[in-house]
Design a protein around this motif. Structure first.
Motif, mmCIF file in Angstrom:
data_model
loop_
_atom_site.group_PDB
_atom_site.id
_atom_site.type_symbol
_atom_site.label_atom_id
_atom_site.label_comp_id
_atom_site.label_asym_id
_atom_site.label_seq_id
_atom_site.Cartn_x
_atom_site.Cartn_y
_atom_site.Cartn_z
ATOM 1 N N ALA A 1 0.844 -1.204 0.000
ATOM 2 C CA ALA A 1 0.000 0.000 0.000
ATOM 3 C C ALA A 1 0.877 1.250 0.000
ATOM 4 C CB ALA A 1 -0.933 -0.005 1.212
ATOM 5 N N GLU A 2 1.942 1.231 0.792
ATOM 6 C CA GLU A 2 2.863 2.373 0.818
ATOM 7 C C GLU A 2 3.506 2.564 -0.553
ATOM 8 O OE1 GLU A 2 7.020 3.855 2.880
ATOM 9 O OE2 GLU A 2 5.961 2.175 3.767
ATOM 10 N N THR B 1 2.261 1.713 -3.439
ATOM 11 C CA THR B 1 1.237 2.227 -4.345
ATOM 12 C C THR B 1 1.094 3.740 -4.195
ATOM 13 O OG1 THR B 1 0.059 0.126 -4.366
ATOM 14 C CG2 THR B 1 -1.218 2.081 -4.953
ATOM 15 N N MET B 2 1.079 4.209 -2.957
ATOM 16 C CA MET B 2 0.988 5.659 -2.720
ATOM 17 C C MET B 2 2.224 6.374 -3.259
ATOM 18 S SD MET B 2 -0.858 6.077 0.993
ATOM 19 C CE MET B 2 0.293 5.031 1.875
ATOM 20 N N PHE B 3 3.400 5.766 -3.089
ATOM 21 C CA PHE B 3 4.641 6.355 -3.561
ATOM 22 C C PHE B 3 4.631 6.469 -5.090
ATOM 23 C CE2 PHE B 3 9.319 5.715 -4.462
ATOM 24 C CZ PHE B 3 9.713 6.980 -4.055
ATOM 25 N N SER C 1 2.008 6.583 -6.994
ATOM 26 C CA SER C 1 1.010 7.595 -7.328
ATOM 27 C C SER C 1 1.606 8.987 -7.202
ATOM 28 C CB SER C 1 -0.204 7.446 -6.409
ATOM 29 O OG SER C 1 -1.146 8.451 -6.677
ATOM 30 N N PHE C 2 2.361 9.225 -6.132
ATOM 31 C CA PHE C 2 3.020 10.515 -5.954
ATOM 32 C C PHE C 2 3.996 10.772 -7.097
ATOM 33 C CE2 PHE C 2 6.900 12.636 -4.487
ATOM 34 C CZ PHE C 2 6.398 13.915 -4.314
#
Length: 64
Positions: A16-17, A19-21, A23-24
């Motif tokens: 999940a982390e 995926t967020m990275f 996305s950023f």
């Protein structure tokens, strides 16, 4: 004192982390990639590569 970890939950959280990275990183403009960071040895591109390699290594070490 030993800490018992639920590796499935740890891996899920790491993914999940990541995926967020990603996305950023996807939100960055082309000019952003060459900008300096708080770590003098890395620009944004180098920092992203370094972090990606760390995440991949961590996930692979727990996959086996």
């Amino acid at each position: 004192m030993a800490i018992e970890l639920d590796m499935a939950r740890v891996i899920t959280a790491m993914r999940a982390e990541r995926t967020m990275f990603v996305s950023f990183l996807s939100s960055l403009d082309p000019d952003d990639w060459g900008r300096s960071t708080e770590c003098p040895a890395y620009d944004v591109r180098g920092n992203a590569l370094h972090r990606s390699e760390e995440h991949t290594s961590e996930l692979q070490s727990h996959h086996d």
